[in-house]
Every structure is written in C-alpha cells, then in structure tokens.
Motif scaffolding. Sequence first.
Motif, short mmCIF file in Angstrom:
data_model
loop_
_atom_site.label_atom_id
_atom_site.label_comp_id
_atom_site.label_asym_id
_atom_site.label_seq_id
_atom_site.Cartn_x
_atom_site.Cartn_y
_atom_site.Cartn_z
N TYR A 405 14.13 10.34 -10.30
CA TYR A 405 15.07 10.76 -8.96
C TYR A 405 15.67 12.12 -9.09
CZ TYR A 405 17.88 8.59 -12.83
OH TYR A 405 18.59 8.39 -14.16
N TRP A 408 16.05 18.36 -11.63
CA TRP A 408 16.73 19.75 -11.48
C TRP A 408 15.52 20.75 -10.73
CZ3 TRP A 408 21.59 19.53 -12.26
CH2 TRP A 408 22.23 18.49 -13.09
N ASP A 409 14.80 20.66 -9.75
CA ASP A 409 14.21 21.82 -9.30
C ASP A 409 15.16 22.62 -8.52
OD1 ASP A 409 12.77 21.68 -6.36
OD2 ASP A 409 13.87 19.69 -6.91
N PRO A 410 14.80 23.64 -8.08
CA PRO A 410 15.89 24.49 -7.55
C PRO A 410 16.45 24.10 -6.19
CG PRO A 410 14.00 25.71 -8.31
CD PRO A 410 13.73 24.37 -8.65
N THR A 413 19.00 21.30 -7.19
CA THR A 413 19.98 21.92 -7.91
C THR A 413 20.85 22.45 -6.81
OG1 THR A 413 18.74 22.16 -9.64
CG2 THR A 413 20.60 23.07 -9.74
N TRP A 414 20.34 23.37 -5.62
CA TRP A 414 21.13 24.10 -4.93
C TRP A 414 21.97 23.10 -3.84
CZ3 TRP A 414 23.63 28.31 -5.07
CH2 TRP A 414 23.10 29.24 -5.96
N LEU A 416 22.85 20.15 -4.79
CA LEU A 416 23.96 19.49 -5.89
C LEU A 416 24.99 20.64 -5.56
CD1 LEU A 416 24.91 17.38 -7.68
CD2 LEU A 416 24.13 18.87 -9.34
N LEU A 461 13.05 30.97 -4.66
CA LEU A 461 12.75 30.19 -6.05
C LEU A 461 12.09 28.86 -5.49
CD1 LEU A 461 16.68 29.80 -6.39
CD2 LEU A 461 15.22 31.42 -7.50
#
Lengths: 468, 469
Positions: A405, A408-410, A413-414, A416, A461
Amino acid sequence: MDRTLNHSEGLSHARGNAVVALVSLAVVFLLTNALLTVAKGGSLFTEQNLLYVALVFFGASAAMYLAYAVTGVERYIRAASPAMMAGLMATTLAVGHRWYVAGHPPFSNIYEMLLCFVWTLAALTVWVEWRYRLRLVGTVTMPLAVIGVVLIQLLPSEVHPLVPALQSTWLQIHVTLAMLAYAGCAISFALALMFLIKDGVGTDTFLIWTSALGAAIYGGFMTRLDASGGLRVAAWDPAGAHEIFVAERTPLMVVLPGLGGIFLVVMLAILVPLVLNIAGQRSQNSGLRSWGTRSFFLALLLQVVALLAFLVRAGAGRYPSPQAEGLFSTSLAASPFIVAGLAGSVTASLLCLLLVWRREGLESMLPRAEYLDGLTYKTIGIAFPLLTLMIAAGAYWANRTWGSYWSWDPKETWALITWLIYAGYLHMRITRGWRGRRAAYFAILGFAVVLFTFFGVTYLLPGLHAYA
Amino acid sequence: MTISSVRTGIVLLIIAGLASAAGTLILQRPMTGPEKMQRAYSPAMLHWLDTLGLTDVFHAWWFAALLALLGVNIVLASIERFPNVWHYFARPYRRPEAHFLTGLPVQREIPVDDVRTGMDAAERAFRRTGFKPQRIGDGPEASLYVEKHRFARLAAYVVHASLLLIFAGGITDAVWGYRGFVALGMHDETNQIELSSGMRKVLPFTIRCQGAGQENYPDGTPRRWWSKLVVLENGREVKQKEIAVNDPLVFQGVRFFQASYGSTGQVNSLLLTATPRNGSGPAKEFELRPDETVPLDSETSVRLAAFVPDFVLNGNQIESRSDQPNNPAIELTVDSKQAGTSTVWLFPRFPEFSHPEKSPYAFHLRDLQTGYFTGLQVAHEPGQWLVWAGVLLMGVGLAMAFYFVHLRFWVVPVSDGRGRLVLWVGASASKNREELEKRFGRLVEEIEAGLKTDCAACGIGAVAVPERV
C-alpha cells in the motif's frame, strides 16, 4: 458633475461594446473557419474539433476576464461567463467522446488526466462564481485552462488500451479524486492570491515571486543544456506519433542548436528584476524598484522570444543526436512540459504586469479580505479530505496490484508532502488562529507543491507512476 | 515549545516533509544499483550521503524515529487537550450563568409579555427550524437548551487516532511483514523468494507454476497476464488458483501477485531448414536445442553457439536490448570434415543477410521457442488491516471536522437593564461563525413572528445587543 460621470460611463460602455463585439467576431471567425475545414473533409464531432471549440471559448473567456480586470467594465465579465460555460460544454462533450471511444473513463494517461483536470477546473470556476458571486477567479483559472487545452493538443492522444496494472475501478476512483482535489487546490491558490492583493501586499513582492518562479522554470530547463549551447529534447517519430526509444526508458534525444544558450540568457534576464526588486524592497529605494519593473518587462519580452524560438525550432526541422548518427525530427508533442513551462511563465508574468498597471482598480473589484480568507479556508476544507481519500484510494489500488500500500515512490511521497503541507495549514489555522497573509502563503505553497507533484515528478523523477 | 505542543508537531511535520522530499531527489538504494550510485555522485559525496542515511531515507533509523516522535506528539497533545473537550460530554453547559449571558458574542434580547408565551414561542421556533429543545428547570426559572452535533468536538481526536492506527499498521508491517519477488518458469516450483533487501527467504510451503500466459489487444499490447499457481505443503497440494493482475492468491497471509510475464531470453528449441550449398540433395528440416549437436550428413554437424534475443550493435560489441525476442540473432557453429569449422549468423528479421562461403549448408529459421517466466510479487503484510481501519476512521474524522458543527442555543427569560422582561437568546458554534450568525438571525425572526401571531398587542421589535468579543 453628474453629467460628466454619465458621459464617461457612456463612453466606457460604448468601448465595452466594441471590445465584446471584437472578441465575439474573433470567436465566430475562428469557429466558421474551423467549420469550413471540417466541411471539406471528415466528421464534425471529433475530439480534436471539440477541444478546438473549447480552446476558442476558454481563450475568449480569458480575454474578457483580463479585459475586465484591466478596465473594470461590467459588460466584459457578463460576456466572460457565458464563454466559459460554452468552453465547459465543449470540454464535457470531449470527455464524453473520449470515454465512449476508449470504453473506459478517461484517466489512463497524462493526456486524459489533463483533459479531466481542465474540465474540473472550469466546472469549479463556474460553481464558485455562481455560489459565492466571486467573479475574478476566472482571471487566474481561465488562462490556466487555455494552457491546459494547448498542452492537451500537444500530448499524444491516441486511445491506448489499458495495460494490465491499470484495469481497476480503484484507479479511476483514485484519479477522479486527484483531479477534484487538485482543482480545489488551484481554486484556493487563486483565492489566496486575491486575498494578498486585497490585503495590500506590495506589487514588488508579487514581482519578486513571479521572477523566482520564472527563474525556477528556466533553471529546470538548464538540466537539458548541452555543452555546445543547444537544448536536449526528445526525438519524435512523426509517422508513429510517439517518442523513439533506444533502450528501455531511454528516449532518443536530439539537440536543438542555440536554444540552450537562449534559455540561459533568459534565465539570467529573469534574475535581474529578481535581484533589483529584492534590493529595492530591502533598501526602500524607489529608483531600484522602477528599474526592477522595467527589467521585469524586458524579461517578459525575452521569455516571449524564447517561447517563439522554441515553437519554431521544435515544430520543424531535423536535428543531430548525441546518441546516434544522422538527423532526427522532433515535435512540440515530444516536449509538452517545456511548452507548458514556457507558456506558464509568460502567463504568470503577464498577470503580474496586470497587477503593476491596475493595482487599485483590481483591489476595488475584489470582495472583503476576510471574506476571501474564509473562502480560501473553505476550499481547502473541501480539497483536503479529497486529497486524503485520493491517497487512500491509490494505496488500496497499489495494494491490490503490487501487494504494497505504500512504497515511497516519488509520486506517492510528493502526494504525502502535499498532504502534510495542507495538514500544517489546517493546524495553524484551527489551533493557532493563523489568519490572513501567513495562511495565504501556506495555501500558495500548497498549490506550488501540487504543481510539482503533477508535472515535476512525472517529468523529473520517474517511478512506479511511469504510466502517467 | 514542549513535546506536546502544536508548534512541535508542525516542526516535525516540516522535517518529515523535507526528509521525504530528499528521499525522492537523492537516488535511493537498493532500487539504484551501486554502479549507478557511483556514476551519479563523487566518492566523497556518496560517503556523506551514506553516513547521513540519505541514500535510503525511508528505511533509515532516524526517519523511523521522526515518525515515532510525531506519534508521541500526537498522543501527548491529545491527552493534554482532551479534558477540555470532555467537558462538553460530561457536563454539558445547559443553564448559562449571568457572566456567560453578557460575554457571549452572538446574542439578542426579545421583549416578551410573560415567560410562558415567550418560552412557548421559542420552543415552536426551534421545532420549526429542525431542532429539539430541552426545557431546563421549571416555572419562572425555566430556560431552553438546544444542542446539535456534539460529537463534532471529537473530530480532531478521531483523525489523530486514525493516524496512530495507520502508524501502528505501518510499524507492524515494517517489523513482521516482508516483500519479495519470485520468477517461475513453466512447471517450476520453489519455496524461496528474493526479498526486496536482496536477502532470500524460505517459505513454510512450496509454490508451483502450472502454466502462465499473456492475452493481447489486437494491436499487440498486453491486455492480461495470468498464472496457474499451486501451493504444496509437505508435497501435498493444498490450494490452487489462476491469478491475474489485481487478483492475487492468498495463502497463510502471504499474497502472490501477478507482476510480470515475459521471455527469459533463453532459447528452448529452434526449428531450422538446412539446404546444401552445392545442390546435392533436398533441404532438411531439423530441431536444434541448446547444448545439442545435430548431424546434417555423415561429414557435417551443427550446434547452437549463441542466442541473442534482441540484437543490437553497440560499437562493435554485440548486446541484447531486452529479453524479448524482438530482433533475435542466432549463431550456429557448423563443423565439416572437408571445409572445417565455420560460424553462421542468422537474423530472421533480415533474411537477406548473407552466409559465409565456407559453410556447406544455408540455414533458414522456421520457428523459435523461447522460455517464458511468470513474475510474482510476494507480500506479507499483517498490519494492512490496521491501516485500512485507520483510513476509514480518518474519513469519518475528516467528515466530522469539516462538515459537522457543534451548535448550541440557549433561551433564558431575564429582565433587561430597564427592568423589562426579555427572552435572552444566545448561540455558539465550534466553527463557521458567519453561518451561525445567519442561522441565528433566522431563528430570532421565527421567534418574533411566533410572538406576533401569539399576541397581536406586543408589537415591539427586538433589541440587538452590541457584540462584545
């Protein structure tokens, strides 16, 4: 006294009529022209045609909003809203057409998502205008919609069947929520800008931040600077209408001679008003400031030159590549983000110049500052839960597809980070009573990160979200 | 600035945001291979990035510590503020006192003839606007209290609790969960998977691939991948399922996902025809497998020397662009007693490519069978249910926070400064003051209208008390 007032009012009315008539004529001319071309060959209701109609109407609407912002003539804005509605209708038809042709909701690639973003943006603007009687929002959102539609035209539009990972209802929920949330953030951004104008933030501050934005955009382009002074862009296969790949995820690049140098010069030219305005603001020196404004204007002209040079160079011709022998063609479609960056920077500068010329007029057109402040909060109050659900739906989909789930792929992460920023905004506002400027800066920062998540991450990215 | 303050929370949020951003901007191990890392950064730079844990931010101890601190901040801040909120539940403020009457920002005084008609009119007005008033006390001391959506006061706690649930789920998975990958050829079986950390893990059961395939769209792009999987425990078949993308096999909490499907880049068998160059005899069709020598006649034999699935020349180096047989190249070694050993390259995509003169036969490829594998993502996430529970709870909490307002109204009969009998009406809301003022205005109008129809004689308007903030 009365008579002169009436007289000037009459004059501005007459002038208003003339401009409205001119814009209407332009719309009619463009549409008739397009109709004639269509009549010569092919069907009427294609997506291309619908998008063209949307472009014409959004363009007309943006022009009328800007004209209203400049002159304050009531008639312009009364023409702007129907034009926006017409554009929205055309976009709705285009979305429907796309859905029908593809057989799935149009969320599977960046072309389709941008289409939905433009639709949501226009729909929300219409809604905000109707619900809150706030009419200047279109001044910011309509130019955005125009850039969006132009970008849509450049992106590869053929209907691709869905790759296995994308065949999920959850994905569609995820993307719908994302578009709604991001459009909400865009509206809150426009409201925060209006608040800052109404609240009396100095015009030079706006100049500084617009210059910083432009410099950042051109700074991004510098990653494509070639040692010879050229600009590296992706090559384009005109027959197949797609990029050319030399290996997996490695597109063939061509070098547009001289353009990298031009972009470098433009970036330096944008830094001049940035430095002058900062220095002028620090030292309260009005001479520096007036030079700052002048150099800002000059930088805008140079940006227009850069945009035109890029359009001419990338639009035609064949160029060498450092990866392979021979000459290859490229296309505007191969570099949609460069086009978006160039056009976005020019638009931001134009809006900023509008502020330089018409500060007082604009301020008097806006509602009370507290009202705008409250409205910004309300918009974020709608966008934030949508943002949360968007992340949750994406996580659920990823879990069903990849068994994780959160990885932490870019892009994740962004998303988030965007969420954290708006969470920070809400905490500061609710528990520490942040109102006004600090809250508005927060809202603007939030939208800047949204833009980076939407475009920057896809472009700079790459990760799991490579589909988009 | 204590550990429980909102400011600490915000600072932690900002640091977490910056660290996450760094994790996307700096190349991360182990997704990026060591060679690529060395190419991207100078040795000194790489040393510093590694020392600071910036090359694997999301698995670094300090990132976990940061999230843990954020969790502690949320818990402590909630504990500190909870008693205040609990008052709304434990001791609802039903009967306002004199100091409250003067201090409340939203209030009005409505003149009335007697307490009973006034209270009745107020009660009716509340019912008409969709509220249920409670009568507090009896007789001349009676007052009205109305409350709606008291639970909205708990919104922040619900949201924070949901965040803690999500954290708990994440920690559970980080400690007890694992993720890995396994590639299985047709009819292969294994009980080992390769974890994302590069380690191997032995499963308490064995998984076997009974078959796999790909279905295509008419244009050749993949539409569906599937694999028939069988779970074996102590050699016995215990579970079987055909999985596809988005439809995994679950066994003992371990999920197997269809992640990829493709050619192994290895050749299984070739079907070739050999035509004698000198025209002696007919063409022969034969099958050739790796590590197999096939005699063509009494003097000549052929074997497979090399197979390149996706041939590309990089300088003068032969490379394969991918494992897919997009542009296969086949190198055959032909041993002939007369002509000696010769090398023949076959390019099925470019049949005009000429053979060397030395080879006694000309070859032609009829069919090519490459090996296929199914790529399975393996995941064990015991904490995911906590995460989903947290997500649902957060949805509830955010809805409470943004779309529900704790509203309270009071109606108290008092005598005003000039000794007249008035109904004091006051209101408070947990948020959205403007909306409250609108509703309050409507309510006051409703009460006044009710009083007018009740007693035509009392035609005195309401007196607004200036706001005291």
